[in-house]
Design a protein around this motif. Structure first.
Motif, short mmCIF file in Angstrom:
data_model
loop_
_atom_site.label_atom_id
_atom_site.label_comp_id
_atom_site.label_asym_id
_atom_site.label_seq_id
_atom_site.Cartn_x
_atom_site.Cartn_y
_atom_site.Cartn_z
N ARG A 23 35.50 -9.51 7.33
CA ARG A 23 36.47 -8.69 8.07
C ARG A 23 37.68 -9.50 8.50
NH1 ARG A 23 32.40 -10.05 11.52
NH2 ARG A 23 32.98 -11.05 13.48
N SER A 24 37.67 -10.80 8.27
CA SER A 24 38.76 -11.67 8.70
C SER A 24 40.07 -11.27 8.04
CB SER A 24 38.42 -13.12 8.35
OG SER A 24 39.57 -13.93 8.41
N HIS A 25 41.16 -11.30 8.84
CA HIS A 25 42.48 -11.00 8.31
C HIS A 25 42.87 -12.00 7.22
CE1 HIS A 25 43.13 -8.00 11.36
NE2 HIS A 25 42.98 -8.87 12.34
N ILE A 26 42.43 -13.24 7.38
CA ILE A 26 42.76 -14.28 6.39
C ILE A 26 42.12 -13.95 5.05
CG2 ILE A 26 42.49 -16.72 5.80
CD1 ILE A 26 42.48 -17.32 8.80
N VAL A 27 40.85 -13.58 5.06
CA VAL A 27 40.14 -13.27 3.82
C VAL A 27 40.79 -12.08 3.12
CG1 VAL A 27 37.95 -12.47 2.85
CG2 VAL A 27 37.96 -14.24 4.61
N LYS A 28 41.14 -11.06 3.87
CA LYS A 28 41.77 -9.89 3.27
C LYS A 28 43.10 -10.25 2.62
CE LYS A 28 39.72 -6.60 6.53
NZ LYS A 28 40.01 -5.65 7.65
N LEU A 29 43.87 -11.09 3.29
CA LEU A 29 45.16 -11.51 2.74
C LEU A 29 44.97 -12.30 1.45
CD1 LEU A 29 48.25 -11.97 2.94
CD2 LEU A 29 47.75 -13.97 4.37
N LEU A 30 44.07 -13.28 1.47
CA LEU A 30 43.85 -14.12 0.29
C LEU A 30 43.25 -13.31 -0.87
CD1 LEU A 30 42.58 -17.44 1.89
CD2 LEU A 30 44.91 -16.81 1.24
N GLN A 31 42.37 -12.39 -0.55
CA GLN A 31 41.80 -11.54 -1.60
C GLN A 31 42.88 -10.71 -2.28
OE1 GLN A 31 38.83 -9.38 0.62
NE2 GLN A 31 37.14 -10.62 -0.19
N ARG A 32 43.80 -10.24 -1.48
CA ARG A 32 44.88 -9.43 -2.03
C ARG A 32 45.72 -10.24 -3.01
NH1 ARG A 32 47.61 -4.79 -1.05
NH2 ARG A 32 49.88 -4.81 -1.25
#
Length: 367
Positions: A270-279
């Motif tokens: 759920r981390s904002h960092i993970v979502k950004l990098l995944q994108r």
């Protein structure tokens, strides 16, 4: 301004103002003062509020609007109260989203992801420009690399680049090194600018190959990897451009695994960092695969003419010169091909083209 204008309509007429209400007036974006519509006092009041918002006084503006809404309701001027209510909802809506383009409405979490990424990597500034790299091939053929660009957390598709790799074979590490070497060449840095952060789609080997290319170019650009299996952030310990902030990571409930050379960081999904990098990673993968598919299809189509009897080098050259490409040949009509190669050769050629199209359609459905 595009969205603020819906809340506080303003005029953009400077000269030759219309004598009747303009189209923007009927869309609710212009007060229509020039056409005799609207109240000049209300218009000036809206302009003051617009200026107040642009000065950063949003909180005070919301409080003032709430007060005016209550006063209008108390005076039983419900139409005016409804107008203030709509303004209030629209103002609060602007704080929940940032509009980057006509097609994308991204949540503020993208900004949080950038900010948190800056903190955990110990970067000197927020990485405004992030570039993502991925390699795509099919058993060592049609090797390509993709470069996608995210500015402020949003894809800048006009800045995307693709590389047709020169090194043959199935060697992701060598291919990543080639792609980064070409990207970080002096000419391309001058033409495309320099990224604030580079994300490599892959694990330790791909990241190390990319860092080697960066070091050979004499640069200190922060680089990290994102491993697919566990979505772990891969960091090279000896890379001076990145300094892991362990306290920040502990606060984010991250799991850190250290080896002699690398650190692997596992953050909650759920981390904002993970979502950004995944994108960024997913977009670089998509772009690489799409380019690989184009090259693969071109190669398959090119081999089509080589395998057709009676179609020799001179005829192939004539067909390509007439129709511009192999794709043009496959899409040409029967009578168009007959004009170029004659009736007999055209009949043979069309048989092979139809068989190729059936095979291609079947592959497309299966994929």
């Amino acid at each position: 301004l595009k969205y603020l204008r819906r809340i506080y309509p303003f005029s953009t007429h400077s000269v030759n103002a219309p004598k009747r209400p303009c189209l923007q007036y009927h869309l609710g974006l212009c007060p229509g003062i020039e056409g005799g519509k609207g109240d000049i006092k209300v218009y000036r009041d809206n302009l003051k509020k617009l200026i107040q918002y642009l000065k950063g006084e949003r909180v005070q503006l919301i409080r003032d609007t709430e007060r005016e809404m209550r006063q209008a309701a108390k005076a039983q001027d419900f139409e005016l109260a409804a107008m203030y209510r709509n303004q209030l909802h629209a103002l609060k809506g602007l704080t929940r989203q940032i509009v980057f383009s006509d097609r994308e409405f991204l949540d503020i979490s993208k900004d949080k992801g950038l900010s948190e990424l800056t903190d955990i990597l110990g970067l000197e500034k927020i990485p405004r420009r992030i570039e993502g790299f991925d390699i795509s091939h099919m058993q060592g053929t049609d090797n390509v690399a993709s470069m996608v660009v995210f500015v402020s957390g949003v894809p800048d598709k006009a800045a995307y680049r693709k590389f047709k790799l020169r090194i043959p074979g199935n060697d992701d590490f060598a291919h990543m090194h080639e792609a980064l070497s070409r990207r970080l060449s002096e000419k391309n840095r001058k033409d495309w600018g320099t990224p604030d952060l580079i994300l490599i789609d892959g694990g330790k080997g791909q990241l190390q190959a990319a860092i080697k290319a960066r070091d050979e170019a004499g640069l200190q650009i922060p680089m990290i990897g994102l491993a697919k299996r566990e979505e772990e952030i891969v960091i090279h310990k000896e890379s001076s451009a990145v300094t892991i902030q362990r306290l920040k990571l502990n606060q984010a409930n991250a799991l850190i695994t250290d080896s002699d050379v690398f650190s692997l960081i596992l953050l909650p999904n759920r981390s904002h960092i993970v979502k950004l990098l995944q994108r960024v990673r997913d977009e670089s993968h998509r772009f690489a695969v799409s380019y690989h598919s184009v090259l693969k299809r071109q190669r398959q189509t090119a081999s089509l003419l080589d395998d057709i009897p009676t179609i020799g080098p001179a005829t192939r050259k004539k067909l390509l010169r007439t129709f511009g490409s192999m794709r043009g040949v496959t899409q040409a009509r029967d009578f168009e091909i007959e004009k170029v190669v004659g009736t007999k050769k055209a009949a043979i050629l069309q048989q092979y083209i139809r068989a190729y199209k059936r095979k291609d359609n079947a592959l497309g459905r299966n994929s």
